[in-house]
Design a protein around this motif. Structure first.
Motif, short mmCIF file in Angstrom:
data_model
loop_
_atom_site.label_atom_id
_atom_site.label_comp_id
_atom_site.label_asym_id
_atom_site.label_seq_id
_atom_site.Cartn_x
_atom_site.Cartn_y
_atom_site.Cartn_z
N VAL A 167 0.84 -1.19 0.00
CA VAL A 167 0.00 0.00 0.00
C VAL A 167 0.89 1.25 0.00
O VAL A 167 0.63 2.22 -0.72
CB VAL A 167 -0.94 0.01 1.22
CG1 VAL A 167 -1.67 1.35 1.34
CG2 VAL A 167 -1.95 -1.13 1.11
N VAL A 168 1.94 1.22 0.81
CA VAL A 168 2.87 2.36 0.89
C VAL A 168 3.70 2.44 -0.38
O VAL A 168 4.02 3.53 -0.87
CB VAL A 168 3.77 2.22 2.13
CG1 VAL A 168 4.84 3.31 2.14
CG2 VAL A 168 2.94 2.29 3.39
N SER A 169 4.07 1.28 -0.93
CA SER A 169 4.97 1.25 -2.09
C SER A 169 4.42 0.33 -3.18
O SER A 169 4.82 -0.83 -3.28
CB SER A 169 6.37 0.78 -1.65
OG SER A 169 7.22 0.62 -2.76
N ARG A 194 -10.07 -0.15 10.73
CA ARG A 194 -9.64 0.55 9.51
C ARG A 194 -8.35 -0.12 9.03
O ARG A 194 -7.37 -0.16 9.79
CB ARG A 194 -9.43 2.04 9.78
CG ARG A 194 -9.16 2.86 8.51
CD ARG A 194 -8.98 4.33 8.84
NE ARG A 194 -10.22 4.95 9.25
CZ ARG A 194 -11.05 5.60 8.43
NH1 ARG A 194 -10.74 5.68 7.15
NH2 ARG A 194 -12.13 6.15 8.89
N TYR A 195 -8.35 -0.61 7.81
CA TYR A 195 -7.30 -1.54 7.39
C TYR A 195 -6.12 -0.88 6.68
O TYR A 195 -4.97 -1.04 7.09
CB TYR A 195 -7.89 -2.63 6.50
CG TYR A 195 -7.01 -3.85 6.39
CD1 TYR A 195 -6.94 -4.77 7.43
CD2 TYR A 195 -6.24 -4.08 5.25
CE1 TYR A 195 -6.13 -5.89 7.34
CE2 TYR A 195 -5.43 -5.20 5.15
CZ TYR A 195 -5.37 -6.11 6.20
OH TYR A 195 -4.56 -7.21 6.10
N PHE A 196 -6.36 -0.15 5.63
CA PHE A 196 -5.27 0.30 4.75
C PHE A 196 -4.64 1.60 5.25
O PHE A 196 -4.52 2.60 4.51
CB PHE A 196 -5.77 0.45 3.31
CG PHE A 196 -6.21 -0.85 2.72
CD1 PHE A 196 -5.29 -1.82 2.36
CD2 PHE A 196 -7.57 -1.12 2.54
CE1 PHE A 196 -5.70 -3.04 1.82
CE2 PHE A 196 -7.99 -2.32 2.00
CZ PHE A 196 -7.05 -3.29 1.65
N VAL A 197 -4.24 1.62 6.50
CA VAL A 197 -3.57 2.76 7.11
C VAL A 197 -2.44 2.21 7.98
O VAL A 197 -2.41 1.02 8.32
CB VAL A 197 -4.52 3.63 7.96
CG1 VAL A 197 -5.59 4.27 7.10
CG2 VAL A 197 -5.14 2.81 9.09
N ARG A 252 3.62 7.33 -3.11
CA ARG A 252 2.55 7.62 -2.15
C ARG A 252 3.14 8.34 -0.93
O ARG A 252 4.10 7.89 -0.33
CB ARG A 252 1.86 6.34 -1.73
CG ARG A 252 1.44 5.47 -2.92
CD ARG A 252 0.27 4.62 -2.59
NE ARG A 252 -0.94 5.43 -2.44
CZ ARG A 252 -2.04 5.02 -1.82
NH1 ARG A 252 -2.08 3.83 -1.26
NH2 ARG A 252 -3.09 5.80 -1.74
N MET A 253 2.53 9.49 -0.58
CA MET A 253 2.98 10.30 0.54
C MET A 253 2.08 10.11 1.74
O MET A 253 0.85 10.09 1.60
CB MET A 253 2.99 11.79 0.13
CG MET A 253 4.30 12.22 -0.50
SD MET A 253 4.66 11.35 -2.04
CE MET A 253 3.36 11.94 -3.10
N PRO A 254 2.67 10.00 2.94
CA PRO A 254 1.85 9.83 4.14
C PRO A 254 1.22 11.15 4.57
O PRO A 254 1.77 12.22 4.33
CB PRO A 254 2.86 9.33 5.18
CG PRO A 254 4.15 9.93 4.75
CD PRO A 254 4.11 9.98 3.25
#
Length: 490
Positions: free
Chosen positions: A32-34, A218-221, A252-254
């Motif tokens: 998700v991050v990369s 909440r999953y994708f965090v 993707r930026m946090p």
């Protein structure tokens, strides 16, 4: 339906994976991050499949011990293309973090300010000493103390350490049963024990684990790895866990996406950052994720572009690395709880170049920029100047612990504690003026508070910026004392 048993098996596996999806959360978040990593893995697997099944590559023997890899006509270019694509993707993955920093540096702005806020209450007891105080008074053989976080509890600055089950068997049976708190706005040892059993918490397994339950919510965090324990107005404890979402397609930026508040009975509330800042027991405390602070502060070095960061280093910052790998100062101020990050100029410079200030409740960003004429000493160099002022200390036995920023008479100072290596108390509390390099030694809390209020050094502790003069004076005192001792031998 063909092969019904196979389909039943696949459906059963999918059901198990769905119910146990929190266990796969760390693995899923990698992609998700990369997303580039997923693309690289998929491209690599496809390339291996194509080479083995479709490319027609074969090994030909030419001579008794001579073998060559042979490709059909026209396939060599295709193989070269696949190799080039894989190398390109691998390079992008290697520099992906730096590209994210560059994009963030161009999008994140800071309000400028000219001075640091007034710090109050001041943290006087370092983390290592607070941990030792807590451990020395803790007497439960079934529990151990988790990592401490510094928060305001009933207006008092404390370090809060969760009491977690100790041992593999108890890890699955017991719960977080409460906390040990240590007041850190005083030099006195003030330790308290709180009873507060949590249905879900860190440090336990399996489905009752805090992060297992949060992933169901909440999953994708990405959740912060430092839960903050706070008290509500009705004297109940809660765990506040900020989390980060991600935006962007390829890189993707946090960003700070919200805060989960976990109550003792297992109730979980999900707040947006704006809503969380208005919750009474969260307001004015720590709910902004330290991971965002670290990311934004490091990203600032990329404002001049990647080539400048890699080769030219013009106006480039470097976040100060403090002992214990802590980069962030968590400090209460007259303006609320703040998160401070000090940056030096890139390279072999140890002065203060920038100070990033984040509001720990709202996430608002500010920056103080210093020019070359400011000549302020940074926290790393401060330790060296202080050691020179105390040549009689054996620094193999004592440590200078935890630099903390404070203001005295309008000047920024670094406050450090001289503690024994076993962290059993505080020998002295020392301040260094970042403008003059003057060092002040205070033995008692009264001396320290008197200096903070009126800027007057304790008796016998003249404030001066000439470290060499002070060292010579101390050497003379030592030599005089040695002469007196030799006189006793006659």
């Amino acid at each position: 339906m063909k092969h019904p048993k196979r389909w039943i098996g696949i459906i059963a596996i999918l059901i198990v994976v769905w119910f146990l999806r929190p266990l796969f959360h760390p693995f899923v978040m990698i992609f998700v991050v990369s997303p580039l990593r997923a693309v690289l893995i998929a491209a690599f697997l496809y390339a291996v499949w194509w080479l083995v099944v479709r490319s027609g590559l074969r090994v030909e023997q030419r001579g008794e011990n001579n073998y060559v890899l042979k490709a059909p006509p026209g396939r060599g270019k295709m193989i070269g293309l696949y190799v080039a694509v894989l190398i390109g993707l691998a390079v992008l993955v290697l520099v992906e973090q730096e590209i994210r920093y560059k994009i963030t540096a161009g999008n994140i702005e800071y309000e400028k300010r000219t001075d640091v806020p007034q710090f109050e209450p001041i943290r006087l007891t370092p983390k290592a000493v607070a941990q030792r105080y807590a451990e020395d008074t803790f007497q439960n053989p079934q529990e151990h103390l988790g990592d401490s976080q510094i928060v305001l509890v009933d207006g008092v600055l404390k370090r809060v350490m969760p009491r977690l089950p100790d041992g593999v068997f108890l890890y699955f049976l017991n719960k977080l049963s409460g906390f040990v708190t240590v007041d850190v706005d005083t030099l006195d040892r003030k330790v308290g024990i709180e009873n507060a059993e949590f249905k879900y918490s860190e440090g336990i397994g399996l489905v009752d684990n805090l992060y297992y339950q949060l992933s169901l919510k909440r999953y994708f965090v990405t959740y912060s790895d430092e839960p903050t324990y706070l008290k509500t107005p009705d004297n109940q404890w809660v765990a506040a866990v900020p989390y980060m979402g991600y935006k962007g397609f390829v890189f993707r930026m946090p960003y700070w996406a919200g805060v989960m508040v976990v109550h003792q009975d297992g109730t979980i509330e999900d707040f947006s950052p704006e809503a969380a800042a208005e919750v009474p027991y969260l307001k004015g405390n720590r709910i902004h994720p330290k991971e965002i602070v670290n990311f934004y502060a490091h990203a600032y070095a990329y404002r001049g572009g990647l080539l400048n960061k890699w080769f030219l280093h013009k106006n480039q910052t470097e976040v100060v690395s403090l002992p214990g790998n802590e980069n962030i100062f968590h400090v209460p101020t007259h303006e609320g709880f703040k998160q401070l990050v000090v940056a030096e100029p890139y390279g072999r410079s140890y002065g203060i170049y920038k100070i990033f200030i984040f509001d720990a409740t709202t996430g608002e960003r500010e920056i103080i920029e210093y020019d070359e004429t400011s000549q302020l000493t940074g926290p790393v160099a401060a330790a060296d100047y202080i050691k020179k002022e105390f040549p009689t200390y054996d620094w193999n036995v004592f440590n200078l612990s935890e630099p903390r920023p404070i203001k005295v008479g309008g000047d920024l100072h670094w406050l450090l504690s001289i503690v024994p290596r076993d962290n059993a108390g505080i020998a002295s509390t020392v301040l260094l003026n970042t403008r003059t390099n003057a060092v002040i030694n205070t033995k008692t809390e009264g001396d320290l508070k008197a200096f903070l209020q009126n800027g007057t050094p304790p008796a016998g502790e003249a404030e001066g910026g000439d470290a060499n003069t002070n060292i010579r004076r101390k050497i003379e005192d030592i030599e005089r004392a040695l002469g007196e001792l030799k006189g006793l031998l006659k």
